[in-house]
Design an enzyme around this catalytic site. Sequence first.
Site, short mmCIF file in Angstrom:
data_model
loop_
_atom_site.label_atom_id
_atom_site.label_comp_id
_atom_site.label_asym_id
_atom_site.label_seq_id
_atom_site.Cartn_x
_atom_site.Cartn_y
_atom_site.Cartn_z
N ASP A 93 0.86 -1.18 0.00
CA ASP A 93 0.00 0.00 0.00
C ASP A 93 0.90 1.23 0.00
O ASP A 93 2.00 1.21 0.54
CB ASP A 93 -0.88 -0.04 1.25
N GLY A 96 -0.96 6.05 1.88
CA GLY A 96 -1.89 7.17 1.89
C GLY A 96 -2.89 7.11 3.02
O GLY A 96 -3.10 8.09 3.74
N ASP A 267 -8.22 -7.28 1.07
CA ASP A 267 -7.28 -7.43 2.19
C ASP A 267 -7.90 -6.80 3.42
O ASP A 267 -8.78 -5.94 3.32
CB ASP A 267 -5.96 -6.72 1.88
N CYS A 305 -13.36 -27.29 10.30
CA CYS A 305 -12.09 -26.68 9.89
C CYS A 305 -10.95 -27.70 9.96
O CYS A 305 -10.86 -28.49 10.90
CB CYS A 305 -11.78 -25.48 10.79
N CYS A 307 -7.64 -26.67 9.80
CA CYS A 307 -6.39 -25.96 10.08
C CYS A 307 -5.61 -26.65 11.20
O CYS A 307 -6.16 -27.48 11.94
CB CYS A 307 -6.67 -24.49 10.43
N CYS A 310 -7.28 -26.28 14.76
CA CYS A 310 -8.46 -27.10 15.00
C CYS A 310 -8.14 -28.59 15.06
O CYS A 310 -8.84 -29.36 15.72
CB CYS A 310 -9.52 -26.82 13.92
N HIS A 336 -5.68 -19.99 12.60
CA HIS A 336 -7.06 -20.39 12.28
C HIS A 336 -7.79 -19.34 11.47
O HIS A 336 -8.41 -19.66 10.43
CB HIS A 336 -7.84 -20.67 13.56
#
Length: 374
Positions: A93, A96, A267, A305, A307, A310, A336
Site C-alpha cells: 500500500d 496514503g 485485504d 475446519c 487448520c 483445529c 485459524h
Amino acid sequence: MAFEFKLLYESKECDARLGEMHTTHGIVETPIFMPVGTKATVKTMTPEELKEIEAQIILSNTYHLYLRPGQDIIKEAGGLHRFMNWDRPILTDSGGFQVFSLGNLRKITEEGVAFKSYIDGSDHFISPEKAIEIQNDLGSDIIMAFDECTPYPCSYDYAKDSMERTTRWAKRCQEAHKNADLQALFGIIQGSMYKDLRLKSLEDLTLLDLPGYAIGGLSVGEPAELMNEVLEYTVPKMPRYKPRYLMGVGSPDYIFEAVERGVDMADCVMPTRMARNGAFLTSHGRLVIKNATYKNDFSPIDDNCQCYTCKHYSRAYLRHLFKENEILGARLATIHNLFFLINLMKNIRIAIKEENFLAFKNDFYKKYGYLNNN
C-alpha cells in the site's frame, strides 16, 4: 511486462469471476484474500506457516516500512522479499491511508503530505514521487499510487477536491515509476459515496492504462448497504481485463458481496487483529474464546475446519492460553482465522467455476447467522 492478469471465467449467475495474476514471484488465483503484513510480517506468523495455509500473496505498508526500518535498509537487504524471507508475491500500500489518518499530525498540499512520525515526532514529507521511490526500493510485485482516502462522512466539495488531487497524484506516480517492467502500479478510485465522483475518478484513471485498479475509501464506517451500492455502479465500469481490488475489506459477508459484484482482490487486518483479542471466525459465526462457556469445552474451535489449530487444540486449552496472556494463543488464533478466510476464498473460487456461487453464499449466510437480503 512481468505482470499479467488473465481473466479465466465469468459467472453466468452474477458478476463473480475467476482469474490469474502473473507476477515475478508467482501466480495468484483470483478472487483472492491477502493477509496483511504491515511491517514486513504477518503478526505472529512465519513465512512457512503462511505457505502451509496456502497464502498466495501478502500485503505490506509503505508508510510503516519507510519510518522503520527505512527503505535504505530494506534495499540493502535485497528488497522486501529477501528481508522478510517471503518468496511469493507482495503488494505494498502506498501509505496514503495511514498518513491521512494522522489527523492533526499531517498537512496536505498539492505537492504531498507533511507529517510527524508516530514513533518519535520527527518531521517527514511524502509526495507521490517519494511514495513510488520507496516502493521501488522495496521491490514489491504490486505497488499502489499515492492517494487521499476521504473520511466518512464528508462533504461533496471535500470529496471532489480530494478525488481530483488523487487523480493528479496518480499521473505523477506513473511518471515517477522506475521499475514498471517488474512492478505493477495500481491506481485507486476515490470519490467517497458520490456516484458522479466515483465514475469520474474511474474514467480519468482508466485513461492512464495502469495494470490494475483499486477501490479505496470504502469500509471506513459507512453502512454495508452503501458500500454495496458504490460497488454496484463502480465495478462493472472498471476495465474488464484488469484486476479489481477492494481495499481494506475482509469480513466474510463483505467478501461475498464484493466477489458477487466482480471484485478480484481484498485485504484486511481484521482476522489477525481479532485473533490477538481471542475472537475466532468459524462456519457458525464469531466465537469469543474468553467466554466462560468454553472453560470445559474440549471440542475444536470449528468442527468443519482442517487448520493446524483445529486439528490439535481444544477450546478449553485456547481459552486457557488467552486467560493467561500466553503468546501461543494469539499464534494459534491467527493461524485459524487466516486459514478460514483463505479457505473460504478457495471454496468461493470452486463455487464460481461450478456455477454454484449464489447457493454457496446463501448456505454460508444461514450457517453464519447473517440475514440474507438478496
